[in-house]
Scaffold this active site. Structure first.
Site, short mmCIF file in Angstrom:
data_model
loop_
_atom_site.label_atom_id
_atom_site.label_comp_id
_atom_site.label_asym_id
_atom_site.label_seq_id
_atom_site.Cartn_x
_atom_site.Cartn_y
_atom_site.Cartn_z
N TRP A 1 35.38 48.45 38.52
CA TRP A 1 34.46 48.63 37.39
C TRP A 1 33.35 49.64 37.66
O TRP A 1 32.67 50.06 36.74
CB TRP A 1 33.85 47.28 37.04
N TYR B 1 41.11 50.93 41.83
CA TYR B 1 40.79 50.09 40.68
C TYR B 1 39.40 49.50 40.81
O TYR B 1 39.00 49.08 41.90
CB TYR B 1 41.81 48.94 40.57
N1 LIG Z 1 40.41 35.05 41.79
C1 LIG Z 1 40.13 35.95 40.84
N2 LIG Z 1 40.15 37.26 41.15
C2 LIG Z 1 39.86 38.17 40.20
C3 LIG Z 1 39.54 37.78 38.88
C4 LIG Z 1 39.55 36.38 38.58
O1 LIG Z 1 39.31 35.97 37.43
N3 LIG Z 1 39.85 35.51 39.60
N4 LIG Z 1 39.26 38.72 37.94
C5 LIG Z 1 39.88 40.02 38.10
C6 LIG Z 1 39.34 41.00 37.14
S1 LIG Z 1 39.55 40.62 35.48
C7 LIG Z 1 38.77 42.16 37.51
S2 LIG Z 1 38.41 43.33 36.30
C8 LIG Z 1 38.55 42.48 38.93
C9 LIG Z 1 37.21 43.20 39.17
O2 LIG Z 1 37.22 43.82 40.40
P1 LIG Z 1 36.31 45.08 40.74
O3 LIG Z 1 36.07 45.87 39.50
O4 LIG Z 1 36.88 45.77 41.90
O5 LIG Z 1 34.95 44.36 41.14
P2 LIG Z 1 33.47 44.92 41.23
O6 LIG Z 1 32.71 43.95 42.06
O7 LIG Z 1 32.95 45.20 39.87
O8 LIG Z 1 33.66 46.27 42.04
C10 LIG Z 1 33.00 47.44 41.74
C11 LIG Z 1 32.54 48.08 43.03
O9 LIG Z 1 32.01 49.37 42.71
C12 LIG Z 1 30.80 49.55 43.45
N5 LIG Z 1 30.00 50.54 42.68
C13 LIG Z 1 29.11 50.31 41.68
N6 LIG Z 1 28.62 51.48 41.23
C14 LIG Z 1 29.20 52.47 41.94
C15 LIG Z 1 29.09 53.89 41.94
O10 LIG Z 1 28.37 54.49 41.15
N7 LIG Z 1 29.88 54.57 42.82
C16 LIG Z 1 30.71 53.95 43.69
N8 LIG Z 1 31.42 54.70 44.51
N9 LIG Z 1 30.80 52.60 43.74
C17 LIG Z 1 30.07 51.88 42.87
C18 LIG Z 1 30.20 48.18 43.56
O11 LIG Z 1 29.29 48.11 44.63
C19 LIG Z 1 31.45 47.32 43.75
O12 LIG Z 1 31.78 47.18 45.10
O13 LIG Z 1 38.59 41.29 39.71
C20 LIG Z 1 39.80 40.57 39.53
N10 LIG Z 1 39.88 39.50 40.53
N1 LIG Z 2 29.30 37.18 33.49
C1 LIG Z 2 30.46 37.85 33.62
N2 LIG Z 2 31.18 38.19 32.52
C2 LIG Z 2 32.34 38.85 32.66
C3 LIG Z 2 32.83 39.26 33.92
C4 LIG Z 2 32.07 38.90 35.07
O1 LIG Z 2 32.45 39.19 36.22
N3 LIG Z 2 30.91 38.20 34.88
N4 LIG Z 2 34.01 39.97 34.02
C5 LIG Z 2 34.51 40.65 32.82
C6 LIG Z 2 35.93 40.99 32.95
S1 LIG Z 2 36.37 42.29 33.95
C7 LIG Z 2 36.91 40.36 32.27
S2 LIG Z 2 38.53 40.87 32.42
C8 LIG Z 2 36.60 39.23 31.36
C9 LIG Z 2 37.58 38.10 31.62
O2 LIG Z 2 37.52 37.19 30.62
P1 LIG Z 2 38.36 35.82 30.79
O3 LIG Z 2 39.68 36.09 31.33
O4 LIG Z 2 38.23 35.12 29.51
O5 LIG Z 2 37.47 35.12 31.92
P2 LIG Z 2 37.60 33.82 32.80
O6 LIG Z 2 36.19 33.38 32.99
O7 LIG Z 2 38.41 34.06 34.00
O8 LIG Z 2 38.41 32.77 31.92
C10 LIG Z 2 37.91 32.17 30.75
C11 LIG Z 2 38.16 30.69 30.81
O9 LIG Z 2 39.56 30.43 30.73
C12 LIG Z 2 39.77 29.13 31.26
N5 LIG Z 2 41.12 29.02 31.81
C13 LIG Z 2 41.58 29.42 33.01
N6 LIG Z 2 42.89 29.14 33.15
C14 LIG Z 2 43.26 28.55 32.00
C15 LIG Z 2 44.49 28.04 31.51
O10 LIG Z 2 45.51 28.06 32.17
N7 LIG Z 2 44.49 27.53 30.25
C16 LIG Z 2 43.39 27.50 29.47
N8 LIG Z 2 43.50 27.02 28.23
N9 LIG Z 2 42.21 27.95 29.92
C17 LIG Z 2 42.15 28.48 31.16
C18 LIG Z 2 38.75 28.95 32.36
O11 LIG Z 2 38.16 27.67 32.28
C19 LIG Z 2 37.77 30.08 32.13
O12 LIG Z 2 36.41 29.67 32.12
O13 LIG Z 2 35.28 38.75 31.60
C20 LIG Z 2 34.31 39.79 31.58
N10 LIG Z 2 33.02 39.19 31.53
MO LIG Z 3 38.57 42.36 34.22
#
Ligand SMILES: Nc1nc2c(c(=O)[nH]1)N[C@H]1C(S)=C(S)[C@@H](COP(=O)(O)OP(=O)(O)OC[C@H]3O[C@@H](n4cnc5c(=O)[nH]c(N)nc54)[C@H](O)[C@@H]3O)O[C@H]1N2
Ligand SMILES: Nc1nc2c(c(=O)[nH]1)N[C@H]1C(S)=C(S)[C@@H](COP(=O)(O)OP(=O)(O)OC[C@H]3O[C@@H](n4cnc5c(=O)[nH]c(N)nc54)[C@H](O)[C@@H]3O)O[C@H]1N2
Ligand SMILES: [Mo]
Length: 769
Positions: free
Chosen positions: A116, A114
């Site tokens: 990005w 899993y």
């Molecule tokens: N506590 C907490 N944990 C969370 C979240 C949160 O809100 N709170 N959010 C969750 C969410 S929504 C998501 S989507 C996940 C994201 O989790 P990930 O998608 O696993 O996070 P990334 O850091 O984007 O990891 C992408 C990796 O791919 C590598 N990469 C980039 N380009 C390439 C390439 O061309 N080839 C290869 N082989 N590797 C490459 C990068 O160096 C990086 O290590 O995290 C989740 N974890």
């Molecule tokens: N700059 C930047 N943008 C991103 C990403 C990133 O890594 N960096 N990741 C991308 C990815 S993979 C995803 S999935 C999306 C995720 O998009 P979201 O899930 O919307 O992202 P978050 O920033 O985790 O959460 C949004 C807000 O929800 C609020 N929140 C948390 N818990 C609660 C709750 O229980 N109740 C309420 N009402 N509010 C709450 C927090 O204050 C938080 O700032 O973002 C994407 N956009």
């Molecule tokens: Mo995500």
């Protein structure tokens, strides 16, 4: 690249740039001139392209190399590495794959992988890896995402679809013209709109929000963070207790029902199961009416405010937005099912600018009015292995070979995984309770990672294969999420011996005798042209003419024309519910789902409900009295470019900042800028303190993304850098979706006097072979 009149161009998940180079090195990234609101995130790519943390040669963990598969798995992340040639790495991997397939079967290979990865239609790391593994008999995979697993599973039961609806959001223009009130659970965080998976040409979230505000739309920000909406939008702020939104939504529904403000005609025509839900709302089934008075102590929002909001929503043309974040909490299915039910009671679903939307500004494409073209992707072939896990059950799987897990009406059996392969994701970023993951991670015989930088994933692998960055390979960005199709030029040579993921797997396919099957006789350049040509034909079938591939290479970019009308989610269903039924069993919105109820899960009933979260302020303890929100970072995408200058500029003495309310800081004698320790029974991390009244008391906020940097500590390992997943709980949302619950987490914050500096600035010890 061949000589062109134009400058080199590139794209990324955070935006498109013209590229300046000097002596084969990237020296500048100038945002695309048609992007009205470029993100600074990409600037972190310049220094990191060839810094000390770049992986330059294949490397093998010493214990694995000297003693073979399975040797000292517990030293993963602590061992040093030996650099080897690609030939040697390929021979060792081919031998190990053959051993595992023969002795244990392909099911023993876990390649959910899993993550990005990077933008680019062809060089998509997971796609390349899965295609390769399918050439040799397949792998155990994973389903759903960390973004919104609970919604991916519950919403199809309620609305018949989820992914399809995500592309059919009511657009910002329609909201600006038609809505009066925009109620945002989780705010409208513009920080997140910086991102769009697969690349983008124009950032639109800020303009979308501001135009709606300028047109008179009033915003309500329901979030523990005031900063979840731009100050300019002058939103009302309801600083809710985290993980209690389902209770608030139920109370809003209760008020609508009690005051006869619900749209009975809509409920009758477009929904099923309202009566059974109403019996729960009124307390007929459990003796507890879900009134505003009931919800007030749970949510910490007064009953009067709740009733006032319900009336205002009923009297206005109202759009409800629910953040993805609300899925990433215990019972994360409930707020989504409840928000859809609330919108159904208001009866505005399918009308211009109102109803419900999922996560405005969670990504740049949310509410971006555009045409959807079904672009081609690299075919992955067929995976004959049927075993899979819900994505966030990875630690459970590694801990319990042969164990079982409920999931969406099925019982899954965990395979006995011997080999783990990650390409394009970082489990030591995305997973919860990293100390527990690391213990489970010690069990497989072999762990392989394709990576470009020495992050925690690379450090915890046995075999590290250095991959290129997008600037070192030619590709295309074309995604249904953005109107811009752009080239991604190769602007510099790969650093060290790095190879594209495609080239990595081509080499392994050759070693294993399946090269022809893997490449089908096409080079990377042939494939890219093929992907474009197939996509161009698909566009033509939809009446959209795209330029020829050669013409695209000349200009560097193309903008797909805007659609003729505004997108309005579920418009067709509203107009003709019999002719265009939803794909639910009833064809209608299922406020009560017999399917879900039929699973008999105690933690996910057939109708929306309030179920106490594992951890929230309502069950806080003296040892863990604060609720920790670990949201998406402002300065990067997840863990990507965390070592770049944009992310580092946001640090306090090298530690990730944590936001705390002045009262909570005063109660602990903490001061601005001080290094503190976040801890609970699962682990600990260091962070730098920022004090602000933009967060509600009792809640702290620390972004995800700091590279995990564990060191031995009495609380289990402590992350010196500030990764909140050192503390988050690893449990499924429910037996329905088994999604991750990072946002339901209690911690304590204490001062530290002798903070250890993060150690992520240098690669692990490396010896050349
Ligand atoms: N506590 C907490 N944990 C969370 C979240 C949160 O809100 N709170 N959010 C969750 C969410 S929504 C998501 S989507 C996940 C994201 O989790 P990930 O998608 O696993 O996070 P990334 O850091 O984007 O990891 C992408 C990796 O791919 C590598 N990469 C980039 N380009 C390439 C390439 O061309 N080839 C290869 N082989 N590797 C490459 C990068 O160096 C990086 O290590 O995290 C989740 N974890
Ligand atoms: N700059 C930047 N943008 C991103 C990403 C990133 O890594 N960096 N990741 C991308 C990815 S993979 C995803 S999935 C999306 C995720 O998009 P979201 O899930 O919307 O992202 P978050 O920033 O985790 O959460 C949004 C807000 O929800 C609020 N929140 C948390 N818990 C609660 C709750 O229980 N109740 C309420 N009402 N509010 C709450 C927090 O204050 C938080 O700032 O973002 C994407 N956009
Ligand atoms: Mo995500």
């Amino acid at each position: 690249m061949k000589d062109l009149d134009r400058k080199p161009f590139t794209n990324s998940h955070w935006g498109a740039y013209w590229v300046e180079t000097q002596d084969g090195r990237v020296t500048g990234l100038t945002p695309f001139e048609h992007d009205p609101d470029p993100s600074p995130i990409g600037q972190g790519a310049i220094a990191t392209q060839d810094d000390a943390l770049r992986i330059r040669r294949p490397a093998i963990r010493r214990s694995w190399l000297e003693h073979g598969p399975g040797a000292h798995g517990d030293r993963r992340g602590r061992d040093d590495f030996v650099e080897v040639s690609w030939d040697q790495a390929n021979r060792l991997i081919a031998g190990e794959l053959t051993r595992i397939r023969t002795e244990h079967g392909n099911e023993a290979i876990f390649a959910g992988s899993y993550g990005w990865a990077s933008a680019g239609r062809f060089h998509h790391a997971q796609g390349q890896m899965k295609r390769f593994l399918n050439c040799i008999g397949g792998y155990t995979g994973s389903v759903n995402t960390y973004s919104f697993a609970a919604a991916e599973v519950v919403v199809p039961h309620v609305l018949g679809d989820f992914r399809g609806l995500l592309d059919r959001y009511t657009c910002w223009e329609s909201i600006a013209e038609n809505a009066e009130l925009f109620v945002a659970f989780g705010g409208v965080p513009l920080k997140n709109g910086q991102i769009s998976q697969g690349g983008l040409g124009n950032h639109v979230q800020k303009a979308g929000l501001l135009n709606a505000h300028a047109n008179g739309v009033q915003f309500v920000n329901i979030s523990p963070l005031r900063s979840d909406i731009l100050d300019t939008a002058r939103a009302d702020w309801l600083p809710i207790r985290p993980s209690t939104d389902a209770a608030l939504m139920l109370a809003l529904c209760h008020t609508l029902l009690a005051e006869d403000l619900h749209d009975k005609a809509f409920l009758a025509r477009y929904t099923v199961g309202f009566d059974r839900f109403a019996a729960y709302l009124t307390g007929a089934t459990d003796g507890a009416p879900k009134s505003a008075d009931w919800a007030a102590p749970i949510t910490d929002i007064t009953a009067e405010t709740i009733r006032g909001l319900a009336r205002r929503m009923a009297q206005s043309r109202t759009m409800i937005s629910i953040a993805y974040a609300l899925t990433r909490q215990d019972h994360g299915e409930q707020p989504w099912h409840a928000a859809i039910t609330l919108a159904a009671m208001l009866g505005q679903i399918g009308l211009p600018g109102t109803g419900i939307g999922f996560g405005y500004s969670a990504m740049n494409h949310t509410g971006l009015n555009r045409r959807i073209i079904p672009y081609a992707a690299l075919p992955q072939g067929m995976n004959p292995v049927r075993t899979f896990i819900p994505v966030a059950r990875v630690t459970d799987m590694l801990e319990n070979p042969g164990g079982t897990c409920d999931y969406n009406g099925r019982t899954l059996t965990y395979p006995d995984v011997k080999l783990v392969w990650w390409a394009g994701g970082n489990p030591f970023h995305h997973h919860q309770d990293l100390n527990r993951l690391r213990r489970a991670w010690a069990r497989p015989d072999t762990i392989i990672a394709n990576e470009w930088c020495w992050n925690a994933l690379a450090r915890h692998a046995d075999i590290v294969l250095p991959c290129t960055t997008p600037l070192e390979r030619a590709d295309l960005s074309m995604t249904p999420k953005n109107p811009y199709i752009t080239v991604m030029d190769k602007v510099s040579e790969p650093v060290g011996e790095a190879r594209d993921d495609h080239e990595i797997f081509r080499g392994l396919a050759a070693q294993l005798g399946v090269e022809d099957q893997f490449t089908e006789g096409r080079t990377a350049a042939d494939w890219t042209r093929w992907l474009y040509d197939v996509s161009r034909q698909a566009a033509a079938r939809g009446g959209i003419e795209l330029p020829s591939y050669d013409a695209l290479l000349e200009t560097g970019w193309f903008r797909v024309p805007d659609p003729e009308k505004h997108e309005i989610m579920l418009e067709g269903f509203r107009a003709d519910p019999e002719g265009k039924p939803l794909k639910t069993p009833s064809g209608k919105i299922e406020i009560f789902s017999d399917t879900i109820a039929g699973f008999g899960y105690d933690d996910c009933p057939g109708h929306p409900a309030w179920l106490q979260p594992l951890e929230y302020l309502g069950n806080a303890t003296p040892a863990a009295p604060l609720h920790m929100i670990s949201n998406q970072p402002v300065t990067k995408l997840h863990s990507q470019l965390d070592h770049g200058k944009v992310s580092r500029a946001n640090r306090i003495d090298g530690h990730e900042p944590v936001l705390m309310h002045p009262d909570d800081a005063a109660a602990r004698g903490l001061t601005e800028g001080q290094i503190v320790r976040l801890h609970n029974g699962r682990g600990a991390c260091l962070a730098g303190l920022r004090i602000s009244d933009a967060i509600r008391p009792g809640v702290i906020q620390i972004a995800t993304g700091a590279w995990w940097d564990p060191a031995a500590d009495p609380d289990g390992d402590i992350c010196r850098h500030g990764n909140p997943n050192a503390l988050t709980p690893d449990k499924g949302t429910s037996r329905l979706a088994q999604g991750p619950i990072a946002h339901s987490c209690l911690v304590q914050v204490s001062p530290v006097t002798d903070a250890a500096a993060p150690q992520i600035g240098a690669p692990p010890p490396l010896t050349a072979s």
